[in-house]
Design an enzyme around this catalytic site. Sequence first.
Site, PDB file in Angstrom:
ATOM      1  N   HIS A   1      11.871   7.241  13.270  1.00  0.00           N
ATOM      2  CA  HIS A   1      10.729   6.340  13.047  1.00  0.00           C
ATOM      3  C   HIS A   1       9.392   7.097  13.156  1.00  0.00           C
ATOM      4  O   HIS A   1       8.590   6.830  14.055  1.00  0.00           O
ATOM      5  CB  HIS A   1      10.765   5.153  14.025  1.00  0.00           C
ATOM      6  CG  HIS A   1      10.022   3.947  13.484  1.00  0.00           C
ATOM      7  ND1 HIS A   1      10.389   2.649  13.740  1.00  0.00           N
ATOM      8  CD2 HIS A   1       8.911   3.851  12.699  1.00  0.00           C
ATOM      9  CE1 HIS A   1       9.551   1.822  13.144  1.00  0.00           C
ATOM     10  NE2 HIS A   1       8.641   2.528  12.507  1.00  0.00           N
TER      11      HIS A   1
ATOM     12  N   ARG B   1       0.829  -1.212   0.000  1.00  0.00           N
ATOM     13  CA  ARG B   1       0.000   0.000   0.000  1.00  0.00           C
ATOM     14  C   ARG B   1       0.859   1.255   0.000  1.00  0.00           C
ATOM     15  O   ARG B   1       0.613   2.208  -0.739  1.00  0.00           O
ATOM     16  CB  ARG B   1      -0.890   0.047   1.241  1.00  0.00           C
ATOM     17  CG  ARG B   1      -1.862  -1.081   1.358  1.00  0.00           C
ATOM     18  CD  ARG B   1      -2.537  -1.021   2.744  1.00  0.00           C
ATOM     19  NE  ARG B   1      -3.056  -2.312   3.103  1.00  0.00           N
ATOM     20  CZ  ARG B   1      -2.334  -3.295   3.623  1.00  0.00           C
ATOM     21  NH1 ARG B   1      -1.054  -3.128   3.895  1.00  0.00           N
ATOM     22  NH2 ARG B   1      -2.883  -4.450   3.876  1.00  0.00           N
TER      23      ARG B   1
ATOM     24  N   SER C   1       4.327   7.167  10.446  1.00  0.00           N
ATOM     25  CA  SER C   1       2.878   7.349  10.649  1.00  0.00           C
ATOM     26  C   SER C   1       2.557   8.551  11.532  1.00  0.00           C
ATOM     27  O   SER C   1       1.397   8.748  11.921  1.00  0.00           O
ATOM     28  CB  SER C   1       2.294   6.087  11.283  1.00  0.00           C
ATOM     29  OG  SER C   1       2.795   5.902  12.598  1.00  0.00           O
TER      30      SER C   1
HETATM   31  C1  GLV Z   1       5.379   1.620  11.835  1.00  0.00           C
HETATM   32  O1  GLV Z   1       6.524   1.331  11.596  1.00  0.00           O
HETATM   33  C2  GLV Z   1       4.322   0.669  11.807  1.00  0.00           C
HETATM   34  O2  GLV Z   1       4.579  -0.527  11.631  1.00  0.00           O
HETATM   35  O3  GLV Z   1       3.157   1.074  11.974  1.00  0.00           O
HETATM   36  C1  GLV Z   2       1.712  -1.253   4.355  1.00  0.00           C
HETATM   37  O1  GLV Z   2       0.581  -0.985   4.692  1.00  0.00           O
HETATM   38  C2  GLV Z   2       2.048  -1.696   3.027  1.00  0.00           C
HETATM   39  O2  GLV Z   2       1.421  -2.673   2.610  1.00  0.00           O
HETATM   40  O3  GLV Z   2       2.911  -1.084   2.392  1.00  0.00           O
END
Ligand code: GLV
Ligand code: GLV
Length: 324
Positions: free
Chosen positions: A287, A158, A290
């Site tokens: 990190h 995604r 999000s």
């Molecule tokens: C961040 O790294 C997550 O996995 O949500």
């Molecule tokens: C994370 O949600 C991904 O599938 O890249």
Amino acid sequence: TRPKVFVTRAGLPEAGLKLLQDECDVDIWEKTNPIPKSELMARIKNVDGVLCLLTDKIDDEVLNAAGSKLKVIATMSVGVDHLDLKAIKSRNIPIGYTPGVLTDATAELTMALLLATSRRLIEANRAIYKGEWVSWSPTWMTGGKLSGSNIGIVGLGRIGLRVAEYLKGFGVAKILYTSRTEKPTATAIGAVHVDLDTLLRTSDFVIVTTALVPETKELFRKETFEKMKNTAIFINVSRGEVVHQPSLIEALKNNKIRAAGLDVMTPEPIPLDSELLKLDNCVITPHLGSASIETRAEMCVISAKNVLAVLHNKPGEMPAKYNY
Ligand code: GLV
Ligand code: GLV
């Protein structure tokens, strides 16, 4: 009696926490640092559900300490590499996670790293404070550009797809990607499924968005960096363990690649004496993929709903159940 839920960290967004507190007896680790394993094992005893973070390792020992009442594990992350999937599966415990809601935020942070590395934003900003800005100069602080460049996305899911969509607006020349299967959604925007070697040799920007699984652990090591162009920029927004970090440091030091933009590394937090922090051609963020306010609130709400659905005996209604 109300179900018992353990939350592994203080300071979670209120909206999600409230959903749990309305229906459950919620015990919360009172500190803002990760809960030590021994504390986790003590506090998780006899709970019905746990809401954890990516900094909490849930393994066989922790599950044994929890006992047989544990019905659901909801992690406030899209990554599940901190969870021992085999040990959890053997106990038939559903896992909730938070895909989807953090796709935009993480893809935006990826764009920030692409621009910061290619246009040397951090290095240039520091140069001002060091008194190195003498004049507008023809070649001073020049870098690469996204327009016309070849992009390689390793482990396109995604987030990788969203990055590809954003990059189309920058007029990139080619978008190549690797993933276990060819993705029609990627093909539809003109991205081309290739093998890793082709991607490494062709790309001006190599962007890692894969999940950390046994097959991707240290996927990037000496040989991998050697296959990349010496003008290539490496971006990692997945997990630090996808990279053999000493090899990355070596490649950056010896200009085997041009620069790196890392939102993830090993270990986290990175020690202040790490070689990574001494390199002008490495941009590091702590990190934050999000880390938009709205996204973190949504992640917390989804995590709470993942817990509640199972405690209501309706696992089918989990907003995001991890299939494993
Ligand atoms: C961040 O790294 C997550 O996995 O949500
Ligand atoms: C994370 O949600 C991904 O599938 O890249």
